[in-house]
Design a protein around this motif. Structure first.
Motif, PDB file in Angstrom:
ATOM      1  N   TYR A 292       6.515   7.254  -8.872  1.00  0.00           N
ATOM      2  CA  TYR A 292       5.292   7.777  -9.467  1.00  0.00           C
ATOM      3  C   TYR A 292       4.346   6.698  -9.990  1.00  0.00           C
ATOM      4  O   TYR A 292       3.180   6.979 -10.278  1.00  0.00           O
ATOM      5  CB  TYR A 292       5.614   8.760 -10.602  1.00  0.00           C
ATOM      6  N   LEU A 293       4.819   5.464 -10.119  1.00  0.00           N
ATOM      7  CA  LEU A 293       3.940   4.396 -10.592  1.00  0.00           C
ATOM      8  C   LEU A 293       2.871   4.090  -9.555  1.00  0.00           C
ATOM      9  O   LEU A 293       3.065   4.303  -8.358  1.00  0.00           O
ATOM     10  CB  LEU A 293       4.769   3.142 -10.883  1.00  0.00           C
ATOM     11  N   PRO A 294       1.710   3.568  -9.994  1.00  0.00           N
ATOM     12  CA  PRO A 294       0.613   3.305  -9.040  1.00  0.00           C
ATOM     13  C   PRO A 294       1.035   2.375  -7.910  1.00  0.00           C
ATOM     14  O   PRO A 294       1.804   1.421  -8.113  1.00  0.00           O
ATOM     15  CB  PRO A 294      -0.458   2.652  -9.921  1.00  0.00           C
ATOM     16  N   LEU A 295       0.531   2.646  -6.723  1.00  0.00           N
ATOM     17  CA  LEU A 295       0.754   1.769  -5.581  1.00  0.00           C
ATOM     18  C   LEU A 295       0.146   0.397  -5.854  1.00  0.00           C
ATOM     19  O   LEU A 295      -0.843   0.279  -6.599  1.00  0.00           O
ATOM     20  CB  LEU A 295       0.132   2.376  -4.322  1.00  0.00           C
ATOM     21  N   VAL A 296       0.730  -0.625  -5.240  1.00  0.00           N
ATOM     22  CA  VAL A 296       0.241  -1.992  -5.417  1.00  0.00           C
ATOM     23  C   VAL A 296      -0.025  -2.616  -4.057  1.00  0.00           C
ATOM     24  O   VAL A 296       0.438  -2.125  -3.017  1.00  0.00           O
ATOM     25  CB  VAL A 296       1.232  -2.856  -6.211  1.00  0.00           C
ATOM     26  N   CYS A 297      -0.763  -3.730  -4.082  1.00  0.00           N
ATOM     27  CA  CYS A 297      -1.160  -4.412  -2.859  1.00  0.00           C
ATOM     28  C   CYS A 297      -0.119  -5.422  -2.394  1.00  0.00           C
ATOM     29  O   CYS A 297       0.481  -6.137  -3.209  1.00  0.00           O
ATOM     30  CB  CYS A 297      -2.491  -5.147  -3.082  1.00  0.00           C
ATOM     31  N   TYR A 298       0.064  -5.472  -1.089  1.00  0.00           N
ATOM     32  CA  TYR A 298       0.870  -6.488  -0.422  1.00  0.00           C
ATOM     33  C   TYR A 298      -0.048  -7.209   0.552  1.00  0.00           C
ATOM     34  O   TYR A 298      -0.410  -6.679   1.612  1.00  0.00           O
ATOM     35  CB  TYR A 298       2.064  -5.845   0.286  1.00  0.00           C
ATOM     36  N   GLU A 299      -0.430  -8.434   0.157  1.00  0.00           N
ATOM     37  CA  GLU A 299      -1.479  -9.160   0.868  1.00  0.00           C
ATOM     38  C   GLU A 299      -1.171  -9.357   2.340  1.00  0.00           C
ATOM     39  O   GLU A 299      -2.072  -9.343   3.185  1.00  0.00           O
ATOM     40  CB  GLU A 299      -1.729 -10.515   0.197  1.00  0.00           C
ATOM     41  N   ALA A 300       0.090  -9.525   2.691  1.00  0.00           N
ATOM     42  CA  ALA A 300       0.447  -9.809   4.077  1.00  0.00           C
ATOM     43  C   ALA A 300       0.065  -8.673   5.020  1.00  0.00           C
ATOM     44  O   ALA A 300      -0.070  -8.884   6.236  1.00  0.00           O
ATOM     45  CB  ALA A 300       1.950 -10.085   4.176  1.00  0.00           C
ATOM     46  N   TYR A 301      -0.118  -7.480   4.466  1.00  0.00           N
ATOM     47  CA  TYR A 301      -0.414  -6.313   5.302  1.00  0.00           C
ATOM     48  C   TYR A 301      -1.872  -5.858   5.189  1.00  0.00           C
ATOM     49  O   TYR A 301      -2.252  -4.858   5.801  1.00  0.00           O
ATOM     50  CB  TYR A 301       0.520  -5.160   4.920  1.00  0.00           C
ATOM     51  N   HIS A 302      -2.668  -6.598   4.423  1.00  0.00           N
ATOM     52  CA  HIS A 302      -4.062  -6.208   4.205  1.00  0.00           C
ATOM     53  C   HIS A 302      -4.977  -6.884   5.218  1.00  0.00           C
ATOM     54  O   HIS A 302      -4.822  -8.071   5.529  1.00  0.00           O
ATOM     55  CB  HIS A 302      -4.504  -6.588   2.789  1.00  0.00           C
ATOM     56  N   ASP A 303      -5.933  -6.111   5.700  1.00  0.00           N
ATOM     57  CA  ASP A 303      -6.944  -6.638   6.623  1.00  0.00           C
ATOM     58  C   ASP A 303      -7.919  -7.516   5.839  1.00  0.00           C
ATOM     59  O   ASP A 303      -8.663  -7.026   4.986  1.00  0.00           O
ATOM     60  CB  ASP A 303      -7.677  -5.469   7.273  1.00  0.00           C
TER      61      ASP A 303
END
Length: 578
Positions: A292-303
């Protein structure tokens, strides 16, 4: 008035959940009918009148029907004593009564928990929570930014859905976190939190949305990239502040975005996953808070490329830009000129009227643009504007043709209004009703699609459509649902306090005050008019009910009360909120 704390107890699962049951409690405020009518006598006998206070119980109850899950004698008395402005301000400042901690404590160790505990928590809050306006706002917002336990691998994930409801409730009017940091109740903050919610990530399939791969031909999922614009913010065509369409030189509506915009949005919305790891699955038997905690960013998968998004604005991309890119996109969407009329109109529909005039929409949209203190998208101020607009006022002159003020009561709100006014409660302290859509065609966070139970632009076939009158709630009303709702309401009335057929789980209504009046049919019907129709009963309906009560044996006062209630709750006059 008695204040009771009921601890959670179950039969089938009590043993394995005893540790949870001891940790969780529901607070239920119980007000008996006799005490309730005493309030009416006190406040009808005269008191110091606040400048903006309702002048009658009927006026107060009408407002509370729009602003809460149903008036109670105590809430009518309070509103009449403090006035509209102070009542709303008090409600805006109340902390959120949450769902998720309760549901999590019960379901954290259960492999396939289902939604029963979440339903139980939702009904408890709808009937008893003090922050009624906040809870009602969350209900309204849940029908705009839809996440559903029917879709997206959410049927067996009640914890993240309970947290999603809490997000809507918190962000509606602002909140303080555990570090005492304040989060403003703005539309941008709501959009940001919804966009980082695991519930929405599952619902619209953007969890683990990865950057494009030209080798494999993979491209990011576009579900949320589309719906965040179409349904959650700006709609399909450009709008004026009064929601009227903007037209091009050829007299045609102007689209708000193109397919290229959706594709660019999807590229921005890459790199989000659970806090427990990109490929983790925090649901199931070994639940973790990451569910339930907010999603976070994983830079390796970001455009990391540049994206041209809404209105040709640029999200720059670059290294370590996942979180900033997403924040930029959401800010661009939240700032679009359509958002104010788009959200204003739907909140009006959910609280007060299905057919607001363009002037009503514009007045509310102007508050969205500026709350009077330079704040954009202040949702508390917007809801206050919806409820206190001159068009929504008691005894306001009817709007000009073809606009008609009012709306069909949502089926579930028929039930909550009954339960709240007559202090419904179960001996075990629970509000167990885990399959409401079977009788009410609605379920909290259980819409059949991202388009909600009904569309904001639904035109009921026949006279309403011919007159151009919208009626969203009518989309779930048909021969079957009308009968099933009426039948269940009859069952709820028959579950009155003192019925020997009740069990400890029966949510029983206190009809003792009505039973005391049953020997006088005219007085009984007058009280029902006061309690549930707020003084609006037509003379024709009054005559029908008085004749009905008179025809029933005076020797059975309870049957007189339940018979009259059965007809009233199934009537067209109860079905329409005016």
């Amino acid at each position: 008035m008695g204040l009771f704390v009921f601890h959670r107890a179950r039969g089938l699962r009590a043993a394995r959940r005893a540790h949870c049951c001891r940790a969780v409690a529901l607070v239920v405020v119980c007000l008996g009918a006799a005490q309730a009518h005493a309030y009416d006598l006190i406040f009808s006998s005269g008191f110091e009148q606040v400048a903006d206070a309702p002048t009658s119980d009927a006026e107060a109850a009408r407002f509370l029907t729009m602003a809460t899950f149903g008036p109670t004698p105590a809430s009518i008395a309070q509103l009449r004593s403090v006035g509209y402005g102070q009542w709303i301000d008090q409600q805006l400042s109340m902390p959120t009564t949450p769902e998720r901690p309760y549901v999590q404590a019960l379901d954290a160790g259960v492999k396939n928990p289902g939604q029963a505990d979440r339903m139980e928590a939702w009904f408890a809050n709808a009937v008893t929570a003090p922050d009624q306006l906040r809870q009602r706002a969350a209900w309204a917002l849940s029908q705009i930014m839809v996440a559903s336990d029917q879709l997206g691998n959410l049927p067996e994930d009640p914890i993240t859905l309970a947290e999603y409801n809490d997000i809507l409730a918190r962000d509606a009017f602002g909140w303080y976190d555990t570090g005492n940091q304040y989060h403003a109740g703005t539309y941008y903050n709501l959009l940001y939190d919804v966009s980082h919610s695991p519930a929405m990530g599952k619902m619209l399939t953007f969890i683990r949305n990865s950057k494009p791969n030209p080798v494999t031909g993979y491209s990011p999922d576009e579900n949320y990239a589309r719906e965040v614009m179409q349904l959650f913010s700006i709609g399909l065509i450009e709008r004026n502040l009064d929601f009227s369409p903007q037209l091009d030189g050829g007299g045609q509506p102007i689209p708000t975005y193109t397919q290229a915009t959706i594709t660019a949005n999807a590229r921005v919305l890459t790199g989000l996953s659970y806090q427990s790891g990109w490929n983790s699955n925090p649901t199931g038997l070994n639940w973790s808070a990451a569910d339930y905690l907010p999603l976070v960013c994983y830079e390796a998968y970001h455009d990391e490329g540049q994206k041209i998004v809404l209105d040709n604005q640029v999200v720059p991309g670059g290294a370590n830009r996942c979180a900033p890119d997403i924040a930029d996109l959401l800010q661009i969407i939240a700032s679009h000129k359509n958002v104010a009329p788009f959200i204003a109109r739907q909140l009006i529909e959910r609280f007060t009227s299905s057919n607001p005039t363009p002037a009503y929409i514009q007045r509310v949209a102007e508050v969205f643009l500026n709350n009077g203190q330079g704040v954009y998208g202040d949702l508390g101020a917007v809801v206050k504007a919806v409820l206190t607009d001159p068009e929504a006022a008691y005894n306001a002159p009817p709007p000009p043709s073809p606009y008609v003020f009012g709306k069909a009561r949502e089926p579930l709100l028929k039930l909550t209004a009954l339960w709240r006014y007559y202090a419904a409660a179960a001996q075990n302290g629970l509000y167990s009703f885990n399959y409401p859509q079977g009788n009410y065609a609605q379920r909290p966070l259980g819409a059949p699609s991202v388009f909600n139970f009904y569309l904001p632009d639904y035109l009921p076939p026949g006279e309403m459509a011919q007159a151009g009158q919208y009626g969203p709630e009518f989309q779930v009303l048909n021969e079957s649902s009308v009968v099933s709702t009426a039948n269940d309401l009859t069952n709820r009335v028959n579950a009155y306090v003192g019925n020997p057929a009740n069990t400890s789980a029966t949510i029983a209504v206190d009809l003792s005050g009505l039973v005391a009046l049953a020997s006088n049919p005219t007085a009984l019907v007058a009280q029902l008019n006061h309690d549930l129709l707020y003084g609006s009963m037509s003379s024709q309906m009054n005559t029908i009910l008085v004749n009905l009560v008179t025809a029933l044996p005076a020797s059975n006062p309870t049957a007189r009360v339940t018979g009259a209630l059965q007809v009233l709750l199934a009537s067209p006059e109860y079905a329409i909120q005016k």
